[in-house]
Design an enzyme around this catalytic site. Structure first.
Site, PDB file in Angstrom:
ATOM      1  CB  ILE A  25      10.409 -12.208 -20.767  1.00 23.77           C
ATOM      2  CG1 ILE A  25       8.914 -11.928 -21.005  1.00 23.77           C
ATOM      3  CG2 ILE A  25      10.622 -12.771 -19.368  1.00 23.77           C
ATOM      4  CD1 ILE A  25       8.023 -13.151 -20.881  1.00 23.77           C
ATOM      5  CB  THR A 130       2.395 -19.122 -22.661  1.00 21.23           C
ATOM      6  OG1 THR A 130       1.276 -18.268 -22.903  1.00 21.23           O
ATOM      7  CG2 THR A 130       2.237 -20.371 -23.505  1.00 21.23           C
ATOM      8  CE1 TYR A 155       4.394 -19.441 -28.650  1.00 18.62           C
ATOM      9  CE2 TYR A 155       2.335 -19.080 -27.455  1.00 18.62           C
ATOM     10  CZ  TYR A 155       3.714 -18.938 -27.555  1.00 18.62           C
ATOM     11  OH  TYR A 155       4.403 -18.292 -26.545  1.00 18.62           O
TER      12      TYR A 155
END
Length: 319
Positions: A25, A130, A155
């Site tokens: 990204i 995210t 995560y």
């Protein structure tokens, strides 16, 4: 120094500092700012060939202190700082101990917030979270920014904690910051361990003459082109009235994993016998269904995705 939209310039001027600029990204965020004519500085642990002549500063955010980070921002008179770093990445691996994820996704973010607050003329912070922070949801559900996050693994938990750190600091008036919760990414130059990266590697081997197998599930997930993500980042750096907000950035529909495989089959022109699809579960960061409600990003940023997944995979193949 307190800030509430204070770092936002509104005219697209000033320097942009991109942390994690060599990642998937980050490299597209750097390129998107370059297309606006805005000077951008690349920050990462190591340089990469695709930096395209942008000034480069070597720094590991997980190891740096707030004073070092603040000096960097001051030195470049940063008006926007983009945090595109992630403790789960192609260099360090996707499956890391929770202590390492905490260090990169939580501790490093706190360092960055402290650094931005300490700068005399604070820049706007655009932090990339995210969609996995929301955790699994029932099939057919589009997650809204008000959906209570229930992250399902280490995560996602650490990414949520990092995003919470940024939002809390912005709402307390310490920094001017916005969080973009990004769906699954596809498009040119994917990270090798990502699903699109695995697809690309397998199909390239198949085109070269190998017979390969590919695990395929019945999952449906939201995929957004990496260049659309980069456009959202550019807009988030300058729009007023978004400090302290979380905004979803997604492709607008849930795409079947089998659809993606079929698209790449057609794009690559591979011999059908070269790729064997094996239907079985594939380990991922979230559940089998993902779809983002992206209305808020449209309303507040004037953003919407414009690259269909089929075009994204085509461009990934030919990049």
């Amino acid at each position: 120094m307190a800030a509430g939209d204070a770092g936002m310039t509104g005219d697209g001027t000033g320097t942009v500092v991109v942390l994690g600029a060599t990642g998937w990204i980050g490299r597209h965020v750097l390129a998107a700012h370059a297309r606006t004519g805005r000077p951008a500085v690349a920050v990462a642990r190591e340089p990469a060939p695709h930096l395209g002549g942008h000034p480069f500063h070597r720094l590991d955010l997980a190891e740096a202190g707030p004073e070092e980070m603040a000096r960097l921002l001051e030195a470049h008179d940063a008006r926007v700082v983009v945090n595109a770093t992630d403790a789960a990445n192609s260099r360090d691996g996707w499956h890391r101990p929770e202590s390492e994820l905490e260090k990169g996704n939580v501790g490093a973010v706190a360092t960055l917030v402290d650094a931005v607050e300490a700068v005399e003329r604070p820049p706007r912070l655009v932090h990339l979270g995210t969609l996995h922070e929301y955790g699994p949801v029932p099939d057919g559900t589009a997650v809204h920014e008000d959906t209570p996050p229930r992250p399902a693994n280490a995560y996602a938990r650490t990414k949520r904690a990092g995003s919470d750190t940024v939002v809390r600091a912005a709402r307390e008036g310490r920094v001017d910051a916005v969080v973009l919760r990004v769906a699954n990414v596809c498009g040119p130059h994917p990270s090798p361990a990502s699903f699109p990266g695995v697809l690309l590697e397998r199909f390239r081997r198949a085109v070269a003459g190998e017979r390969v197998s590919l695990r395929v599930t019945g999952d449906r997930r939201d995929f957004v082109d990496v260049r659309d993500v980069a456009r959202a980042v550019v807009l988030a750096g300058d729009r007023p009235g978004v400090s302290g907000r979380i905004l979803n950035v997604g492709g607008g529909r849930a795409v079947g994993i089998g659809e993606m495989v079929a698209w790449l089959r057609r794009t690559s022109g591979v011999d059908p016998d070269r790729v064997q699809e094996v239907l079985e579960p594939v380990a991922g960061m979230g559940g089998g269904w993902m779809l983002a409600d992206i209305a808020a990003a449209g309303r507040l940023l004037g953003w919407r995705p414009v690259v269909p997944v089929s075009d994204s995979l085509h461009d990934m193949w030919y990049a």
